[in-house]
Design a protein around this motif. Structure first.
Motif, PDB file in Angstrom:
ATOM      1  N   GLY A 291       0.804  -1.317  -0.130  1.00  0.00           N
ATOM      2  CA  GLY A 291      -0.042   0.009   0.113  1.00  0.00           C
ATOM      3  C   GLY A 291       0.763   1.253  -0.036  1.00  0.00           C
ATOM      4  N   ARG A 292       2.122   1.208   0.270  1.00  0.00           N
ATOM      5  CA  ARG A 292       2.951   2.487   0.328  1.00  0.00           C
ATOM      6  C   ARG A 292       3.066   2.960  -1.168  1.00  0.00           C
ATOM      7  NH1 ARG A 292       4.559  -1.225   3.807  1.00  0.00           N
ATOM      8  NH2 ARG A 292       5.576  -0.885   5.807  1.00  0.00           N
ATOM      9  N   TYR A 293       2.847   4.364  -1.210  1.00  0.00           N
ATOM     10  CA  TYR A 293       3.128   4.772  -2.703  1.00  0.00           C
ATOM     11  C   TYR A 293       1.781   4.555  -3.730  1.00  0.00           C
ATOM     12  CZ  TYR A 293       7.493   4.642  -0.578  1.00  0.00           C
ATOM     13  OH  TYR A 293       8.689   4.553   0.276  1.00  0.00           O
ATOM     14  N   GLN A 294       0.716   3.835  -3.191  1.00  0.00           N
ATOM     15  CA  GLN A 294      -0.245   3.539  -3.991  1.00  0.00           C
ATOM     16  C   GLN A 294      -1.002   4.893  -3.888  1.00  0.00           C
ATOM     17  OE1 GLN A 294      -3.142   1.023  -1.633  1.00  0.00           O
ATOM     18  NE2 GLN A 294      -4.182   0.361  -3.768  1.00  0.00           N
ATOM     19  N   VAL A 295      -1.696   5.134  -5.163  1.00  0.00           N
ATOM     20  CA  VAL A 295      -2.772   6.128  -5.353  1.00  0.00           C
ATOM     21  C   VAL A 295      -3.967   5.635  -5.292  1.00  0.00           C
ATOM     22  CG1 VAL A 295      -3.370   8.180  -6.782  1.00  0.00           C
ATOM     23  CG2 VAL A 295      -0.748   7.499  -6.604  1.00  0.00           C
ATOM     24  N   LEU A 296      -4.925   6.343  -4.441  1.00  0.00           N
ATOM     25  CA  LEU A 296      -6.584   5.959  -4.465  1.00  0.00           C
ATOM     26  C   LEU A 296      -7.110   7.236  -5.066  1.00  0.00           C
ATOM     27  CD1 LEU A 296      -6.720   4.351  -0.765  1.00  0.00           C
ATOM     28  CD2 LEU A 296      -6.457   3.063  -3.061  1.00  0.00           C
ATOM     29  N   ASP A 297      -7.969   6.802  -5.780  1.00  0.00           N
ATOM     30  CA  ASP A 297      -9.227   7.631  -6.459  1.00  0.00           C
ATOM     31  C   ASP A 297     -10.503   7.481  -5.516  1.00  0.00           C
ATOM     32  OD1 ASP A 297     -11.038   9.197  -7.844  1.00  0.00           O
ATOM     33  OD2 ASP A 297     -10.116   8.574  -9.675  1.00  0.00           O
ATOM     34  N   ARG A 298     -10.606   8.615  -4.866  1.00  0.00           N
ATOM     35  CA  ARG A 298     -11.976   8.592  -3.804  1.00  0.00           C
ATOM     36  C   ARG A 298     -12.647  10.017  -4.276  1.00  0.00           C
ATOM     37  NH1 ARG A 298     -14.226   5.834   0.527  1.00  0.00           N
ATOM     38  NH2 ARG A 298     -16.458   6.660   0.475  1.00  0.00           N
ATOM     39  N   ASP A 299     -13.785   9.782  -4.727  1.00  0.00           N
ATOM     40  CA  ASP A 299     -14.684  10.840  -5.092  1.00  0.00           C
ATOM     41  C   ASP A 299     -13.832  12.024  -6.117  1.00  0.00           C
ATOM     42  OD1 ASP A 299     -16.591   9.533  -3.583  1.00  0.00           O
ATOM     43  OD2 ASP A 299     -16.268  10.842  -1.682  1.00  0.00           O
ATOM     44  N   GLY A 300     -13.436  11.476  -6.997  1.00  0.00           N
ATOM     45  CA  GLY A 300     -12.452  12.384  -7.739  1.00  0.00           C
ATOM     46  C   GLY A 300     -11.196  13.042  -7.269  1.00  0.00           C
ATOM     47  N   VAL A 301     -10.665  12.581  -5.988  1.00  0.00           N
ATOM     48  CA  VAL A 301      -9.595  13.254  -5.340  1.00  0.00           C
ATOM     49  C   VAL A 301      -8.520  11.853  -5.558  1.00  0.00           C
ATOM     50  CG1 VAL A 301      -8.479  14.209  -3.214  1.00  0.00           C
ATOM     51  CG2 VAL A 301     -10.872  14.566  -3.582  1.00  0.00           C
ATOM     52  N   GLN A 302      -7.387  12.373  -6.082  1.00  0.00           N
ATOM     53  CA  GLN A 302      -6.202  11.411  -5.974  1.00  0.00           C
ATOM     54  C   GLN A 302      -5.429  11.287  -4.861  1.00  0.00           C
ATOM     55  OE1 GLN A 302      -5.530   9.435  -9.233  1.00  0.00           O
ATOM     56  NE2 GLN A 302      -7.700   9.911  -9.211  1.00  0.00           N
ATOM     57  N   VAL A 303      -5.364  10.589  -3.945  1.00  0.00           N
ATOM     58  CA  VAL A 303      -4.620  10.506  -2.738  1.00  0.00           C
ATOM     59  C   VAL A 303      -3.491   9.672  -2.758  1.00  0.00           C
ATOM     60  CG1 VAL A 303      -5.028  10.310  -0.349  1.00  0.00           C
ATOM     61  CG2 VAL A 303      -6.799  10.953  -1.701  1.00  0.00           C
ATOM     62  N   ARG A 304      -2.129  10.007  -2.747  1.00  0.00           N
ATOM     63  CA  ARG A 304      -1.135   9.246  -2.781  1.00  0.00           C
ATOM     64  C   ARG A 304      -0.844   8.938  -1.342  1.00  0.00           C
ATOM     65  NH1 ARG A 304       5.066  10.323  -4.008  1.00  0.00           N
ATOM     66  NH2 ARG A 304       4.716  12.084  -2.932  1.00  0.00           N
ATOM     67  N   LEU A 305      -0.643   7.640  -0.770  1.00  0.00           N
ATOM     68  CA  LEU A 305      -0.303   7.222   0.458  1.00  0.00           C
ATOM     69  C   LEU A 305       1.156   7.046   0.906  1.00  0.00           C
ATOM     70  CD1 LEU A 305      -3.216   4.633   0.862  1.00  0.00           C
ATOM     71  CD2 LEU A 305      -3.167   6.948   1.424  1.00  0.00           C
ATOM     72  N   LEU A 306       1.794   7.692   1.946  1.00  0.00           N
ATOM     73  CA  LEU A 306       2.945   7.538   2.392  1.00  0.00           C
ATOM     74  C   LEU A 306       3.078   7.107   3.720  1.00  0.00           C
ATOM     75  CD1 LEU A 306       4.394  10.838   1.044  1.00  0.00           C
ATOM     76  CD2 LEU A 306       4.323   8.761   0.023  1.00  0.00           C
ATOM     77  N   LEU A 307       3.729   6.098   4.206  1.00  0.00           N
ATOM     78  CA  LEU A 307       4.040   5.548   5.693  1.00  0.00           C
ATOM     79  C   LEU A 307       5.136   6.259   6.293  1.00  0.00           C
ATOM     80  CD1 LEU A 307       3.084   3.589   7.847  1.00  0.00           C
ATOM     81  CD2 LEU A 307       4.335   1.787   6.665  1.00  0.00           C
ATOM     82  N   ALA A 308       5.138   6.609   7.410  1.00  0.00           N
ATOM     83  CA  ALA A 308       6.164   6.863   8.476  1.00  0.00           C
ATOM     84  C   ALA A 308       5.914   6.372   9.774  1.00  0.00           C
ATOM     85  CB  ALA A 308       6.785   8.141   8.163  1.00  0.00           C
ATOM     86  N   LYS A 309       7.129   5.985  10.596  1.00  0.00           N
ATOM     87  CA  LYS A 309       6.441   5.360  11.789  1.00  0.00           C
ATOM     88  C   LYS A 309       7.330   6.017  13.023  1.00  0.00           C
ATOM     89  CE  LYS A 309       7.390   1.345  10.171  1.00  0.00           C
ATOM     90  NZ  LYS A 309       7.599  -0.178  10.148  1.00  0.00           N
ATOM     91  N   ASN A 310       8.397   6.816  12.827  1.00  0.00           N
ATOM     92  CA  ASN A 310       9.143   7.373  13.796  1.00  0.00           C
ATOM     93  C   ASN A 310      10.054   8.628  13.267  1.00  0.00           C
ATOM     94  OD1 ASN A 310      11.429   6.108  12.278  1.00  0.00           O
ATOM     95  ND2 ASN A 310      10.747   4.259  12.903  1.00  0.00           N
ATOM     96  N   PRO A 311      10.755   9.423  14.068  1.00  0.00           N
ATOM     97  CA  PRO A 311      11.444  10.427  13.849  1.00  0.00           C
ATOM     98  C   PRO A 311      12.177  10.384  12.326  1.00  0.00           C
ATOM     99  CG  PRO A 311      11.337  10.279  16.227  1.00  0.00           C
ATOM    100  CD  PRO A 311      10.872   8.927  15.622  1.00  0.00           C
ATOM    101  N   ALA A 312      13.251   9.048  12.288  1.00  0.00           N
ATOM    102  CA  ALA A 312      14.030   9.109  11.182  1.00  0.00           C
ATOM    103  C   ALA A 312      13.250   8.806   9.966  1.00  0.00           C
ATOM    104  CB  ALA A 312      14.860   7.976  11.264  1.00  0.00           C
ATOM    105  N   GLY A 313      12.101   8.082   9.860  1.00  0.00           N
ATOM    106  CA  GLY A 313      11.422   7.425   9.010  1.00  0.00           C
ATOM    107  C   GLY A 313      10.491   8.683   8.356  1.00  0.00           C
ATOM    108  N   TRP A 314       9.980   9.674   9.307  1.00  0.00           N
ATOM    109  CA  TRP A 314       9.492  11.270   9.186  1.00  0.00           C
ATOM    110  C   TRP A 314      10.223  11.981   8.449  1.00  0.00           C
ATOM    111  CZ3 TRP A 314       4.199  11.992   8.378  1.00  0.00           C
ATOM    112  CH2 TRP A 314       3.394  11.269   9.010  1.00  0.00           C
ATOM    113  N   ALA A 315      11.404  12.010   8.924  1.00  0.00           N
ATOM    114  CA  ALA A 315      12.663  12.822   8.057  1.00  0.00           C
ATOM    115  C   ALA A 315      12.449  12.551   6.668  1.00  0.00           C
ATOM    116  CB  ALA A 315      13.752  12.797   8.829  1.00  0.00           C
ATOM    117  N   GLU A 316      12.589  11.249   6.387  1.00  0.00           N
ATOM    118  CA  GLU A 316      12.701  10.910   5.019  1.00  0.00           C
ATOM    119  C   GLU A 316      11.438  11.011   4.212  1.00  0.00           C
ATOM    120  OE1 GLU A 316      13.683   6.757   5.323  1.00  0.00           O
ATOM    121  OE2 GLU A 316      15.724   7.119   5.805  1.00  0.00           O
ATOM    122  N   THR A 317      10.030  10.809   4.903  1.00  0.00           N
ATOM    123  CA  THR A 317       8.977  10.942   4.258  1.00  0.00           C
ATOM    124  C   THR A 317       8.452  12.537   3.872  1.00  0.00           C
ATOM    125  OG1 THR A 317       8.126   8.999   5.264  1.00  0.00           O
ATOM    126  CG2 THR A 317       6.476  10.680   4.596  1.00  0.00           C
TER     127      THR A 317
END
Length: 421
Positions: A291-317
């Motif tokens: 599911g990471r980097y997947q793009v969902l089309d919901r009601d005409g809105v394109q939503v790209r999904l990103l996952l991060a879990k801790n400070p180091a991961g959020w800095a990359e995200t």
């Protein structure tokens, strides 16, 4: 189960496997997920030695670290695919129960690409005796239930020392990983260009201070512990191999962090005998990971999904989120799988989101809103994921979330959405 293992397995092991696989099937039919974990728990309850038994006949590379395990494992599985059948838990069932289920269902003689929880890596190495262990990084993560990172480095070091046939593929830019792999019988050092340094200020060898040079070199100011010479280096979009040969990455996965994951995966693939050029080409086919980097089309809105879990991961995200003024939705939970303590929010450089609207959501969205206020970031709080997406007023946005919030967002947005890889 591998052919050799099937021939030599005890009656107890064979019984454990049959019972575990039956429970997994019941779990799947009941709609309770893939059943890998619960089936594996049954196998290990019936036969505590089942993991070692089902590993017989397989050449395995393990992947562990705080961030990037699932993606690197998926890239490693792709890189090995040209060499023959590959078994992998690349959806993330990385506890011992998930490992035993994965190997029990593997074709005879299959190569293994296994993600392993960092706290359980020593036990997994002892049971499986892998050909290679890919060591990504160590940083703070879920401090309410996971040990201090230097304890992991020590336990990794002891486990690798007790498994001299195992090659360590180690991130040379992380002093904690370098310490863990330092005394291994064989090491492939990989230069990734890692920028997160907040968890390696003190030398794990002597307690002195780690000093960093502008070019990324590091060394302790009190002992001779320093960055080792590398075998594989990430240089922009190129992987530089011994002798100076270059292979260009053409990944669908975005950002420096995934190029670094690919560099580590290549090291693991080579350790299992894969052709380097073929491995790099195969990794280009990976588009989304659980599911990471997947793009969902919901009601005409394109939503790209990103996952991060801790400070180091959020800095990359934060580097992957598209630039201002595009709004972004950020979801934060603090459940058991996330860690109950959300104080790590104050270690994330959310100041980098200034100049855009951020909609906070999730169980602890209000905690995030407070953090954003102090970061001087324009923000709002909307508890419902779909309403949070609508509140941005845009038709194409990024949504970043931590673990259980990410799953909540997928469910909320995916009901009538169409995935676009």
């Amino acid at each position: 189960m591998g052919e050799d293992a099937a021939m030599t397995a005890s009656l107890r092991t064979r019984t454990a496997i049959r019972l575990g696989q039956a429970v997994s099937e019941l779990s799947r039919r009941a709609g309770r997920g893939q059943g890998s974990s619960v089936g594996g728990k049954v196998m290990l309850a019936v036969d505590p030695q089942a993991l070692a038994a089902v590993a017989t006949g397989h050449r395995v590379a393990m992947v562990s670290g705080t961030n990037g395990k699932t993606t690197t494992t998926r890239l490693l599985a792709a890189a090995l695919s040209a060499e023959g059948p590959v078994t992998s838990n690349s959806a993330g069932a990385n506890l011992l129960s998930g490992l035993v289920s994965t190997l029990a269902g593997a074709p005879p003689g299959a190569l293994g690409a296994l993600e392993v929880d960092e706290g359980l890596l020593p036990a997994a190495v002892t049971a499986i005796r892998p050909v290679a262990v890919v060591l990504l990084n160590l940083s703070r993560d879920q401090l309410d239930r996971i040990g201090e990172v230097r304890l992991h480095a020590e336990s990794w070091r002891r486990a690798l020392a007790a498994s001299p046939a195992t090659v360590a593929v180690a991130n040379a830019d992380d002093p904690l990983v370098a310490y863990a792999a330092h005394d291994s019988a064989g090491v492939t050092w990989v230069g990734t260009g890692q920028q997160w340094r907040s968890d390696a200020a003190a030398c794990p060898a002597c307690g002195g201070r780690i000093k960093w040079a502008v070019d990324g070199q590091w060394a302790c100011d009190s002992c001779d512990f320093s960055k080792p010479s590398t075998t594989i280096d990430l240089d922009g979009n190129d992987l530089v191999l011994p002798g100076g040969a270059r292979l260009t990455l053409d990944l669908q996965l975005p950002g420096w962090c995934n190029r670094a994951n690919a560099a580590m995966a290549l090291g693991g693939a080579i350790a299992l005998g894969a052709n380097a050029a073929g491995a790099v080409a195969a990794m280009s086919g990976v588009g989304t990971v659980a599911g990471r980097y997947q793009v969902l089309d919901r009601d005409g809105v394109q939503v790209r999904l990103l996952l991060a879990k801790n400070p180091a991961g959020w800095a990359e995200t934060l580097d992957l989120i598209r630039p201002a003024p595009l709004p972004v939705v950020i979801g934060i939970n603090a459940r058991v799988a996330d860690g109950r303590d959300p104080s790590w929010l104050w270690d994330v450089p959310f100041e980098r989101l200034r100049g855009r609207l951020v909609i906070a959501t999730g169980d602890r969205g209000r905690d995030l809103a407070v953090r954003l206020r102090y970061a001087d970031v324009e923000h709002g709080f909307v508890p419902d994921y779909l309403e949070a997406v609508r509140a941005t007023g845009e038709s194409d946005i990024d949504l970043a979330a931590n673990y259980t919030s990410f799953q909540d967002a997928r469910r909320a947005l995916g009901g009538s959405g169409v995935s676009r890889d």
